[in-house]
Scaffold this active site. Structure first.
Site, mmCIF file in Angstrom:
data_model
loop_
_atom_site.group_PDB
_atom_site.id
_atom_site.type_symbol
_atom_site.label_atom_id
_atom_site.label_comp_id
_atom_site.label_asym_id
_atom_site.label_seq_id
_atom_site.Cartn_x
_atom_site.Cartn_y
_atom_site.Cartn_z
ATOM 1 N N SER A 1 -29.648 -14.168 -2.072
ATOM 2 C CA SER A 1 -30.815 -15.262 -1.921
ATOM 3 C C SER A 1 -32.123 -14.784 -1.445
ATOM 4 O O SER A 1 -32.930 -15.443 -1.758
ATOM 5 C CB SER A 1 -30.245 -16.092 -0.966
ATOM 6 O OG SER A 1 -29.912 -15.358 0.279
ATOM 7 N N GLU B 1 -34.796 -23.319 11.430
ATOM 8 C CA GLU B 1 -34.865 -22.153 11.906
ATOM 9 C C GLU B 1 -33.935 -21.054 11.224
ATOM 10 O O GLU B 1 -32.493 -21.066 11.362
ATOM 11 C CB GLU B 1 -34.342 -22.234 13.496
ATOM 12 C CG GLU B 1 -35.202 -23.022 14.413
ATOM 13 C CD GLU B 1 -34.566 -23.072 15.817
ATOM 14 O OE1 GLU B 1 -33.673 -22.410 15.944
ATOM 15 O OE2 GLU B 1 -35.257 -23.943 16.489
ATOM 16 N N HIS C 1 -34.114 -16.218 5.185
ATOM 17 C CA HIS C 1 -34.746 -16.541 3.864
ATOM 18 C C HIS C 1 -36.069 -16.750 4.105
ATOM 19 O O HIS C 1 -36.910 -17.245 5.050
ATOM 20 C CB HIS C 1 -34.075 -17.982 3.367
ATOM 21 C CG HIS C 1 -32.705 -17.695 2.984
ATOM 22 N ND1 HIS C 1 -31.849 -18.208 4.132
ATOM 23 C CD2 HIS C 1 -32.048 -16.867 2.260
ATOM 24 C CE1 HIS C 1 -30.371 -17.794 3.666
ATOM 25 N NE2 HIS C 1 -30.669 -17.186 2.564
#
Length: 332
Positions: free
Chosen positions: A33, A237, A241
Protein backbone atom coordinates in the site's frame (compact mmCIF):
# COMPACT_ATOMS: atom_id res chain seq x y z
CA UNK A 1 33.91 -10.69 -10.59
CA UNK A 2 33.66 -12.00 -14.18
CA UNK A 3 30.02 -12.95 -13.59
CA UNK A 4 29.23 -9.41 -12.51
CA UNK A 5 31.02 -7.90 -15.52
CA UNK A 6 29.16 -10.16 -17.95
CA UNK A 7 25.87 -9.24 -16.29
CA UNK A 8 26.55 -5.50 -16.60
CA UNK A 9 27.60 -5.96 -20.23
CA UNK A 10 24.34 -7.77 -20.90
CA UNK A 11 22.34 -4.89 -19.42
CA UNK A 12 24.17 -2.37 -21.62
CA UNK A 13 23.52 -4.42 -24.75
CA UNK A 14 19.81 -4.77 -23.94
CA UNK A 15 19.45 -1.06 -23.27
CA UNK A 16 21.15 -0.19 -26.55
CA UNK A 17 18.85 -2.57 -28.41
CA UNK A 18 15.76 -1.06 -26.82
CA UNK A 19 16.99 2.48 -27.54
CA UNK A 20 17.73 1.59 -31.16
CA UNK A 21 14.18 0.35 -31.77
CA UNK A 22 12.67 3.53 -30.33
CA UNK A 23 10.30 1.53 -28.15
CA UNK A 24 9.17 2.86 -24.80
CA UNK A 25 10.40 1.32 -21.60
CA UNK A 26 7.97 0.17 -18.93
CA UNK A 27 8.68 0.29 -15.22
CA UNK A 28 6.53 -2.34 -13.53
CA UNK A 29 6.02 -1.80 -9.81
CA UNK A 30 5.16 -4.57 -7.35
CA UNK A 31 4.66 -3.95 -3.66
CA UNK A 32 2.22 -2.95 -0.95
CA UNK A 33 0.00 0.00 0.00
CA UNK A 34 2.88 2.43 0.49
CA UNK A 35 3.55 2.09 -3.26
CA UNK A 36 0.05 1.34 -4.59
CA UNK A 37 -2.43 3.34 -6.66
CA UNK A 38 -5.45 4.55 -4.66
CA UNK A 39 -9.06 5.40 -5.39
CA UNK A 40 -9.60 9.16 -5.76
CA UNK A 41 -13.33 8.93 -5.14
CA UNK A 42 -14.87 11.49 -2.79
CA UNK A 43 -11.60 13.42 -2.77
CA UNK A 44 -9.64 10.67 -1.03
CA UNK A 45 -6.13 12.14 -0.42
CA UNK A 46 -4.33 8.84 0.17
CA UNK A 47 -1.60 8.03 -2.35
CA UNK A 48 1.17 5.47 -2.75
CA UNK A 49 4.52 6.86 -3.88
CA UNK A 50 4.32 4.65 -6.98
CA UNK A 51 1.03 6.27 -7.94
CA UNK A 52 2.73 9.63 -8.53
CA UNK A 53 6.02 8.32 -9.96
CA UNK A 54 5.00 8.83 -13.61
CA UNK A 55 5.10 12.59 -13.05
CA UNK A 56 8.89 12.39 -12.63
CA UNK A 57 9.54 10.80 -16.02
CA UNK A 58 9.27 11.81 -19.65
CA UNK A 59 6.82 10.10 -21.99
CA UNK A 60 9.52 7.60 -22.98
CA UNK A 61 8.90 5.81 -19.67
CA UNK A 62 5.62 4.11 -18.81
CA UNK A 63 5.01 3.43 -15.11
CA UNK A 64 2.74 0.39 -14.72
CA UNK A 65 1.97 0.13 -11.01
CA UNK A 66 0.77 -3.29 -9.82
CA UNK A 67 1.34 -2.71 -6.10
CA UNK A 68 -1.73 -3.53 -4.00
CA UNK A 69 -2.82 -2.63 -0.48
CA UNK A 70 -2.10 -5.26 2.13
CA UNK A 71 0.08 -7.54 0.02
CA UNK A 72 3.26 -9.26 1.02
CA UNK A 73 5.78 -10.94 -1.25
CA UNK A 74 3.98 -14.22 -0.47
CA UNK A 75 0.39 -13.13 -1.10
CA UNK A 76 1.42 -11.21 -4.24
CA UNK A 77 2.67 -14.50 -5.67
CA UNK A 78 -0.08 -16.74 -4.26
CA UNK A 79 -2.87 -14.54 -5.66
CA UNK A 80 -1.40 -14.74 -9.17
CA UNK A 81 -0.50 -11.05 -9.26
CA UNK A 82 3.16 -11.73 -10.01
CA UNK A 83 2.25 -13.95 -12.95
CA UNK A 84 0.21 -11.09 -14.46
CA UNK A 85 3.28 -8.83 -14.34
CA UNK A 86 5.64 -11.52 -15.53
CA UNK A 87 3.52 -12.15 -18.63
CA UNK A 88 3.81 -8.46 -19.59
CA UNK A 89 7.57 -7.94 -19.19
CA UNK A 90 9.50 -7.19 -22.39
CA UNK A 91 13.30 -7.13 -22.78
CA UNK A 92 14.64 -3.87 -21.36
CA UNK A 93 11.67 -3.26 -19.03
CA UNK A 94 12.26 -2.69 -15.34
CA UNK A 95 10.60 -4.26 -12.30
CA UNK A 96 10.72 -2.26 -9.06
CA UNK A 97 10.27 -4.67 -6.13
CA UNK A 98 9.35 -3.40 -2.66
CA UNK A 99 7.87 -5.57 0.08
CA UNK A 100 8.26 -5.91 3.85
CA UNK A 101 5.41 -4.04 5.53
CA UNK A 102 3.07 -7.02 5.33
CA UNK A 103 5.63 -9.82 5.23
CA UNK A 104 6.39 -8.98 8.85
CA UNK A 105 2.74 -9.33 9.92
CA UNK A 106 1.63 -12.58 11.66
CA UNK A 107 -1.20 -13.61 9.30
CA UNK A 108 -0.19 -16.94 7.71
CA UNK A 109 -1.39 -15.92 4.23
CA UNK A 110 1.10 -13.04 4.26
CA UNK A 111 3.93 -13.80 6.67
CA UNK A 112 7.47 -14.59 5.51
CA UNK A 113 10.77 -14.71 7.38
CA UNK A 114 13.82 -12.57 6.50
CA UNK A 115 16.83 -14.70 5.66
CA UNK A 116 14.47 -17.46 4.57
CA UNK A 117 11.09 -17.31 2.81
CA UNK A 118 11.19 -13.53 2.32
CA UNK A 119 14.55 -13.77 0.57
CA UNK A 120 13.33 -16.72 -1.51
CA UNK A 121 10.44 -14.66 -2.86
CA UNK A 122 12.71 -11.72 -3.68
CA UNK A 123 15.05 -14.08 -5.55
CA UNK A 124 12.08 -15.42 -7.48
CA UNK A 125 11.09 -11.91 -8.60
CA UNK A 126 14.67 -11.12 -9.60
CA UNK A 127 15.43 -14.36 -11.43
CA UNK A 128 12.15 -14.59 -13.30
CA UNK A 129 12.37 -10.95 -14.36
CA UNK A 130 15.77 -11.64 -15.87
CA UNK A 131 14.49 -14.74 -17.63
CA UNK A 132 12.12 -12.44 -19.53
CA UNK A 133 14.93 -10.01 -20.37
CA UNK A 134 13.77 -7.52 -17.74
CA UNK A 135 15.85 -5.52 -15.28
CA UNK A 136 14.96 -5.99 -11.59
CA UNK A 137 15.56 -3.30 -8.97
CA UNK A 138 15.18 -4.19 -5.28
CA UNK A 139 13.90 -1.73 -2.67
CA UNK A 140 13.51 -2.16 1.04
CA UNK A 141 10.42 -0.88 2.86
CA UNK A 142 9.80 2.79 3.52
CA UNK A 143 9.66 3.68 7.21
CA UNK A 144 6.61 4.11 9.37
CA UNK A 145 6.31 7.38 11.25
CA UNK A 146 7.19 6.00 14.67
CA UNK A 147 8.53 8.36 17.32
CA UNK A 148 6.77 6.53 20.16
CA UNK A 149 8.64 5.99 23.40
CA UNK A 150 6.58 2.86 24.07
CA UNK A 151 6.02 0.26 21.33
CA UNK A 152 2.48 0.16 19.94
CA UNK A 153 0.91 -3.06 18.67
CA UNK A 154 0.18 -2.93 14.95
CA UNK A 155 -0.69 -6.31 13.47
CA UNK A 156 -2.23 -4.91 10.28
CA UNK A 157 -1.45 -1.57 8.63
CA UNK A 158 -4.69 -1.76 6.64
CA UNK A 159 -6.69 -1.32 9.86
CA UNK A 160 -5.29 2.21 10.06
CA UNK A 161 -7.87 3.29 7.47
CA UNK A 162 -10.50 2.66 10.15
CA UNK A 163 -8.90 4.99 12.67
CA UNK A 164 -10.26 8.44 13.42
CA UNK A 165 -8.58 11.50 14.85
CA UNK A 166 -8.60 11.38 18.66
CA UNK A 167 -6.29 14.23 19.58
CA UNK A 168 -4.75 11.94 22.18
CA UNK A 169 -1.19 12.97 23.00
CA UNK A 170 0.92 9.84 22.90
CA UNK A 171 4.40 9.96 24.38
CA UNK A 172 6.82 10.60 21.55
CA UNK A 173 10.51 11.30 21.53
CA UNK A 174 12.69 13.06 18.97
CA UNK A 175 14.20 9.92 17.42
CA UNK A 176 12.47 7.88 14.73
CA UNK A 177 12.28 4.23 15.80
CA UNK A 178 12.69 1.41 13.26
CA UNK A 179 9.79 -1.03 12.91
CA UNK A 180 11.12 -3.30 10.15
CA UNK A 181 14.17 -5.00 11.68
CA UNK A 182 15.70 -7.61 9.38
CA UNK A 183 13.03 -7.02 6.72
CA UNK A 184 14.88 -3.86 5.73
CA UNK A 185 18.20 -5.73 5.54
CA UNK A 186 17.09 -8.79 3.55
CA UNK A 187 16.50 -6.94 0.22
CA UNK A 188 20.03 -5.52 0.38
CA UNK A 189 21.47 -8.99 1.00
CA UNK A 190 19.55 -10.48 -1.93
CA UNK A 191 20.63 -7.55 -4.11
CA UNK A 192 24.30 -8.18 -3.30
CA UNK A 193 23.93 -11.92 -3.84
CA UNK A 194 22.17 -11.53 -7.21
CA UNK A 195 24.06 -8.44 -8.46
CA UNK A 196 20.83 -6.43 -8.54
CA UNK A 197 20.55 -2.63 -8.15
CA UNK A 198 19.33 -1.79 -4.64
CA UNK A 199 17.48 1.35 -3.56
CA UNK A 200 17.64 1.96 0.19
CA UNK A 201 14.16 3.43 0.50
CA UNK A 202 14.26 2.86 4.24
CA UNK A 203 17.30 5.12 4.62
CA UNK A 204 15.88 7.80 2.31
CA UNK A 205 12.55 7.97 4.14
CA UNK A 206 14.15 7.67 7.57
CA UNK A 207 16.25 10.76 6.87
CA UNK A 208 13.16 12.58 5.58
CA UNK A 209 10.96 11.81 8.59
CA UNK A 210 13.73 12.30 11.14
CA UNK A 211 14.61 15.62 9.55
CA UNK A 212 11.01 16.82 9.81
CA UNK A 213 10.63 15.61 13.39
CA UNK A 214 7.63 14.15 15.25
CA UNK A 215 5.18 16.95 14.47
CA UNK A 216 6.03 18.08 10.94
CA UNK A 217 6.36 14.47 9.72
CA UNK A 218 2.61 14.04 10.20
CA UNK A 219 2.20 16.15 7.05
CA UNK A 220 3.56 13.22 5.02
CA UNK A 221 0.89 10.84 6.24
CA UNK A 222 -2.85 10.44 6.55
CA UNK A 223 -3.11 12.68 9.59
CA UNK A 224 -6.21 14.88 9.39
CA UNK A 225 -8.37 16.54 12.01
CA UNK A 226 -12.18 16.19 11.90
CA UNK A 227 -13.67 18.43 9.20
CA UNK A 228 -10.27 19.20 7.66
CA UNK A 229 -11.17 17.42 4.43
CA UNK A 230 -14.62 16.21 3.24
CA UNK A 231 -13.41 12.67 2.49
CA UNK A 232 -12.56 12.11 6.18
CA UNK A 233 -15.21 13.88 8.28
CA UNK A 234 -13.92 12.26 11.49
CA UNK A 235 -10.27 12.73 10.55
CA UNK A 236 -7.60 10.03 10.68
CA UNK A 237 -4.39 9.13 12.50
CA UNK A 238 -2.29 6.94 10.20
CA UNK A 239 1.49 6.74 10.48
CA UNK A 240 2.01 4.35 7.57
CA UNK A 241 0.13 5.61 4.51
CA UNK A 242 0.95 8.77 2.59
CA UNK A 243 -1.22 11.71 1.67
CA UNK A 244 -0.75 13.55 -1.66
CA UNK A 245 2.04 15.74 -0.29
CA UNK A 246 3.84 12.81 1.34
CA UNK A 247 3.68 10.49 -1.66
CA UNK A 248 4.93 13.22 -4.00
CA UNK A 249 7.74 14.17 -1.62
CA UNK A 250 8.85 10.56 -1.16
CA UNK A 251 8.65 9.79 -4.90
CA UNK A 252 10.83 12.80 -5.67
CA UNK A 253 13.51 11.68 -3.23
CA UNK A 254 13.36 8.05 -4.34
CA UNK A 255 13.62 8.87 -8.03
CA UNK A 256 16.93 10.62 -7.32
CA UNK A 257 18.19 7.54 -5.49
CA UNK A 258 16.89 5.32 -8.30
CA UNK A 259 18.99 7.10 -10.91
CA UNK A 260 22.04 6.85 -8.66
CA UNK A 261 21.62 3.09 -8.64
CA UNK A 262 20.30 2.78 -12.20
CA UNK A 263 22.09 5.54 -14.17
CA UNK A 264 20.48 4.45 -17.46
CA UNK A 265 17.20 5.99 -16.26
CA UNK A 266 18.68 9.41 -15.49
CA UNK A 267 18.04 10.89 -18.96
CA UNK A 268 14.31 10.26 -18.55
CA UNK A 269 13.89 11.91 -15.13
CA UNK A 270 12.40 15.39 -14.71
CA UNK A 271 11.65 17.37 -11.56
CA UNK A 272 8.75 19.62 -12.52
CA UNK A 273 7.60 22.35 -10.15
CA UNK A 274 4.06 21.00 -10.21
CA UNK A 275 2.30 18.02 -11.78
CA UNK A 276 -1.39 18.18 -12.71
CA UNK A 277 -3.34 15.01 -13.45
CA UNK A 278 -7.08 14.36 -13.32
CA UNK A 279 -6.48 10.75 -12.21
CA UNK A 280 -4.69 11.74 -8.99
CA UNK A 281 -1.20 10.88 -10.24
CA UNK A 282 0.18 14.38 -9.72
CA UNK A 283 0.25 16.72 -6.77
CA UNK A 284 -2.61 18.78 -8.24
CA UNK A 285 -5.93 17.72 -9.76
CA UNK A 286 -6.84 21.23 -10.92
CA UNK A 287 -4.75 23.14 -13.44
CA UNK A 288 -6.09 26.49 -12.27
CA UNK A 289 -5.23 25.69 -8.64
CA UNK A 290 -1.67 24.86 -9.68
CA UNK A 291 -1.40 28.18 -11.50
CA UNK A 292 -2.87 30.02 -8.51
CA UNK A 293 -0.31 28.40 -6.19
CA UNK A 294 2.66 29.12 -8.47
CA UNK A 295 5.08 31.68 -7.02
CA UNK A 296 5.17 35.24 -8.32
CA UNK A 297 8.19 36.33 -10.33
CA UNK A 298 9.80 32.90 -10.67
CA UNK A 299 9.72 30.62 -13.68
CA UNK A 300 7.42 27.68 -12.93
CA UNK A 301 7.15 24.55 -15.07
CA UNK A 302 3.84 22.74 -14.71
CA UNK A 303 3.65 19.20 -16.08
CA UNK A 304 0.19 18.32 -17.38
CA UNK A 305 0.25 14.57 -17.06
CA UNK A 306 -3.24 13.38 -17.87
CA UNK A 307 -6.66 14.73 -18.85
CA UNK A 308 -8.13 17.41 -21.08
CA UNK A 309 -7.83 20.98 -19.81
CA UNK A 310 -8.97 24.48 -20.66
CA UNK A 311 -6.15 27.00 -20.74
CA UNK A 312 -6.07 28.63 -17.28
CA UNK A 313 -6.09 32.28 -16.32
CA UNK A 314 -2.49 33.36 -15.65
CA UNK A 315 -1.68 36.61 -13.83
CA UNK A 316 0.84 38.86 -15.58
CA UNK A 317 3.25 38.64 -12.63
CA UNK A 318 3.65 34.86 -13.01
CA UNK A 319 6.07 33.14 -15.39
CA UNK A 320 4.55 29.75 -16.18
CA UNK A 321 5.53 27.18 -18.77
CA UNK A 322 3.48 24.07 -19.47
CA UNK A 323 4.91 20.65 -20.31
CA UNK A 324 2.07 18.62 -21.80
CA UNK A 325 2.28 14.83 -21.79
CA UNK A 326 1.06 12.85 -24.78
CA UNK A 327 -1.70 11.60 -22.48
CA UNK A 328 -2.99 15.12 -21.85
CA UNK A 329 -4.48 17.94 -23.90
CA UNK A 330 -4.42 21.70 -23.23
CA UNK A 331 -7.06 23.62 -25.15
CA UNK A 332 -6.27 27.27 -25.86
Amino acid sequence: MKKGLFFLLGICIMLMMVSATGKKTTIFMIGDSTMANKSIGNGNPERGWGMVLQGFFTDQIIVDNHAVNGRSSKSFIDEGRWQVVLDKIKPGDYVFIQFGHNDEKPKPDRHTDPGSTFDDNLRKFVNETRQKGGLPVLFNAVVRRNFLLQEELNDDDEKLRNTVYTGEKKKEGQVLVDTHGDYRIAPRNVAIETHTPFVDANKVTHELEQGLGPEESKRLHMWFKPGEIPALPKGREDNTHYCVYGAYKVAGLLVDEIVRQVPALKKYVRHFDMVVSDDGKGNYMSLQEAVDDAPVGHKTIIRILHGEWTFPSIPKNKKIKFSVSENARLNK
